[in-house]
Design an enzyme around this catalytic site. Structure first.
Site, PDB file in Angstrom:
ATOM      1  N   GLU A  57       0.893  -1.172   0.000  1.00 21.72           N
ATOM      2  CA  GLU A  57       0.000   0.000   0.000  1.00 21.72           C
ATOM      3  C   GLU A  57       0.925   1.215   0.000  1.00 21.72           C
ATOM      4  O   GLU A  57       1.435   1.618   1.027  1.00 21.72           O
ATOM      5  CB  GLU A  57      -0.901  -0.065   1.222  1.00 21.72           C
ATOM      6  CG  GLU A  57      -2.140   0.778   1.083  1.00 21.72           C
ATOM      7  CD  GLU A  57      -2.009   2.082   1.810  1.00 21.72           C
ATOM      8  OE1 GLU A  57      -1.738   3.084   1.118  1.00 21.72           O
ATOM      9  OE2 GLU A  57      -2.148   2.098   3.037  1.00 21.72           O
TER      10      GLU A  57
ATOM     11  N   CYS B  69      -2.222   8.517   2.900  1.00 20.04           N
ATOM     12  CA  CYS B  69      -2.029   7.987   1.541  1.00 20.04           C
ATOM     13  C   CYS B  69      -3.198   8.411   0.674  1.00 20.04           C
ATOM     14  O   CYS B  69      -3.065   8.524  -0.540  1.00 20.04           O
ATOM     15  CB  CYS B  69      -1.981   6.472   1.551  1.00 20.04           C
ATOM     16  SG  CYS B  69      -0.647   5.879   2.532  1.00 20.04           S
TER      17      CYS B  69
HETATM   18  C1  UN1 Z   1      -3.160   5.469   4.930  1.00 21.71           C
HETATM   19  O1  UN1 Z   1      -3.086   6.672   4.759  1.00 21.71           O
HETATM   20  O2  UN1 Z   1      -2.185   4.718   4.824  1.00 21.71           O
HETATM   21  O3  UN1 Z   1      -8.846   6.149   3.984  1.00 21.71           O
HETATM   22  C2  UN1 Z   1      -4.400   4.794   5.390  1.00 21.71           C
HETATM   23  C3  UN1 Z   1      -8.292   6.675   4.942  1.00 21.71           C
HETATM   24  C4  UN1 Z   1      -7.962   5.855   6.165  1.00 21.71           C
HETATM   25  C5  UN1 Z   1      -6.767   5.019   5.987  1.00 21.71           C
HETATM   26  C6  UN1 Z   1      -5.608   5.663   5.328  1.00 21.71           C
HETATM   27  N1  UN1 Z   1      -9.074   5.075   6.569  1.00 21.71           N
HETATM   28  O4  UN1 Z   1      -7.998   7.833   4.938  1.00 21.71           O
END
Ligand code: UN1
Length: 513
Positions: free
Chosen positions: A267, A301
């Site tokens: 990821e 992310c």
């Molecule tokens: C991440 O930034 O690695 O969708 C995870 C989201 C969160 C998870 C992000 N539930 O912003």
């Protein structure tokens, strides 16, 4: 946070000023000579020192995890689910404390720190249900009196490598599922948030101990990438490595794990865009773009990095957005009035500054922000959230900068918006705001968004745990969390059973002496 409050928090979570970074259920240990200093990203205050694990400690952890696998896989899955249910209960009890620790050590605002702990609780609940549904289909055999079916078996110890920005939730997504699937977990958390990992492990340890479980089902190993990380990815005793982080890191992990034909869930970076149509409810679009870009100080992310706005509403929308940006209170993440905390460290600030400089050089126009602000709390980690008007093709726009920088651009026809949207190397999350069914469906179609997550009238960040989480292209291709992501944590087996006694070869092949 006052010293007294900090002491109370530390006590409740089993933290001390001096800690060791390795644990598999019993005592914490670590023989590495070098210490990590965990400091508040806001104030620079030293929170604790953590002794890192070295090669010997890693060997001890892996020994515990491999022998725990033999015992844990024999526990019926619903019973494993019951243990995870208890972990969820324990997390509920500690939610406030853990949420505060996330804010303190990582710097996201408290409501987001609490939200992150809620994600852990949610995935525990999800995994409990999943523990009774680790099922495969029964298939029709072409041979008489034969049955075919599919079974899912425990895979082995799972290596989890997590990033600083979600210092607890991403581990929980992996662990809750891995545990119900019968797999121990070996967790290497980010060295930028070691206390969050230690606190989580302490919560889990209490539950596992109360249930008389052997050591090794949940392991933490805090250490250097070059020592611990490299060993984990090369270690064939870890059949699956689930890693969150940069694309650069993911390419290295993919290559090393691939060379031993192991599995990965990667990821990695995102470059998430939100298309705002002239047929959109602009109030909703504004709220979602604002949270997506400014929330977590742009360190998700899934943060919104690009807005692709219809030319008819561009000027109005940008004016409203900038009005909102001007109201953002930047400061102490634990103060309820704060909307944006600090960046994780000075390096992140340098990356923010470098990106803004590059954007200017590449023809970008800063519409708001673009500045590091006088440190309100002592550490040079506070910046203004920034909006830059720029072309999608500018090389800086093609990169993920982990900071609150939002690139904005115009479009005329939906096809152009889609082209801009997909024209980046990453493919994690995406969204369109529109009230037109045709536009919404186009965005979700084969010619629409090429990302792992595509939303309509919902922003790019803040995904629920029930969906499969992950993306395409340089985002890495793996899926964590909900839907059928659990399958990655299990060994799939096709079974054919002959209950008729006579041997029949498939495809009608005759073969007898
Ligand atoms: C991440 O930034 O690695 O969708 C995870 C989201 C969160 C998870 C992000 N539930 O912003």
């Amino acid at each position: 946070m006052t010293t007294q409050e900090k002491n109370r928090l530390f006590k409740a979570l089993g933290l001390k000023p001096r800690l060791a970074g390795a644990n598999c259920g019993g005592e914490w240990f670590a023989s590495g000579a070098d210490l990590i200093e965990s400091r508040s990203p806001a104030t620079g205050e030293l929170l604790a020192k953590v002794a890192q694990a070295d090669v010997k400690d890693y060997a001890r952890i892996m020994q515990a995890a491999t022998s725990a696998f033999v015992a844990w896989r024999a526990v019926p899955a619903p019973r494993r689910g019951e243990i995870v249910r208890q972990v969820g209960v324990a997390l509920r009890e500690k939610k406030e404390m853990l949420g505060r620790l996330v804010s303190l050590e990582m710097g996201k605002i408290l409501t987001e720190g609490l939200g992150e702990v809620q994600e852990m609780i949610d995935i525990c609940d999800y995994a409990v249900g999943q523990s009774r549904c680790l099922c495969g289909p029964t298939l029709q055999s072409e041979r008489p009196m034969h049955r075919m079916m599919e079974q899912w078996q425990p895979l082995g110890p799972i290596g989890v490598i997590s990033a600083f920005n979600f210092p607890v939730a991403v581990w929980a997504w992996n662990s809750a599922l891995a545990w119900v699937c019968g797999d121990p977990v070996v967790w290497k958390p980010s060295s930028k948030a070691p206390l969050c990992a230690i606190a989580c492990q302490n919560v889990v340890n209490e539950v596992f101990r109360a249930n008389g479980l052997p050591e090794g089902i949940s392991c933490v190993v805090i250490g250097r990438g070059a020592t611990v990380g490299e060993r984990m990815i090369a270690d064939s005793r870890l059949p699956l490595i689930s890693a969150t982080g940069s694309t650069r890191m993911g390419k290295r992990i993919g290559a090393v794990v691939g060379a031993r034909l192991g599995r990965t869930i990667l990821e990695l970076g995102g470059n998430n865009a939100l298309i705002i149509s002239d047929k959109a409810d602009l109030t909703g679009a504004l709220a979602s773009a604002f949270f997506g870009a400014v929330g977590t100080a742009g360190q998700r992310c899934t943060s919104t990095r690009r807005l692709i706005i219809h030319e008819k509403i561009y000027a109005t929308f940008i004016a409203k957005l900038v009005t909102n940006y001007k109201k953002v209170r930047v400061g102490d993440p634990l103060d309820p009035k704060t909307l944006m905390g600090p960046l994780i460290d000075e390096d992140a600030v340098k990356a923010y500054e470098a990106a803004i400089k590059a954007a200017r050089q590449q023809g970008g126009k800063v519409l708001y922000g673009g500045k590091v602000i006088e440190p309100p709390l002592g550490r040079r980690t506070f910046v203004l959230p920034t909006v830059i008007e720029i072309d999608n093709g500018a090389s800086i726009v093609q990169h993920e900068t982990f900071a609150p920088i939002l690139y904005v651009m115009k479009y005329r026809k939906l096809d152009d918006a889609l082209r801009l949207h997909n024209d980046v190397p990453q493919g994690l999350s995406s969204a369109i705001f529109t009230d037109s069914v045709a536009e919404a469906e186009t965005f979700l179609s084969w010619k629409g968004s090429d990302c792992g997550i595509a939303n309509v009238n919902v922003g790019t960040s803040g995904a629920e745990i029930g969906g499969a989480f992950g993306g395409e292209k340089e985002t890495g291709g793996g899926r964590e969390s909900g839907s059928d992501s659990w399958k990655a944590y299990m060994r799939r087996q096709t079974n054919t059973v002959n209950w008729g006694g006579e041997i029949h070869l498939a495809q009608g092949v005759e073969f007898s002496a």
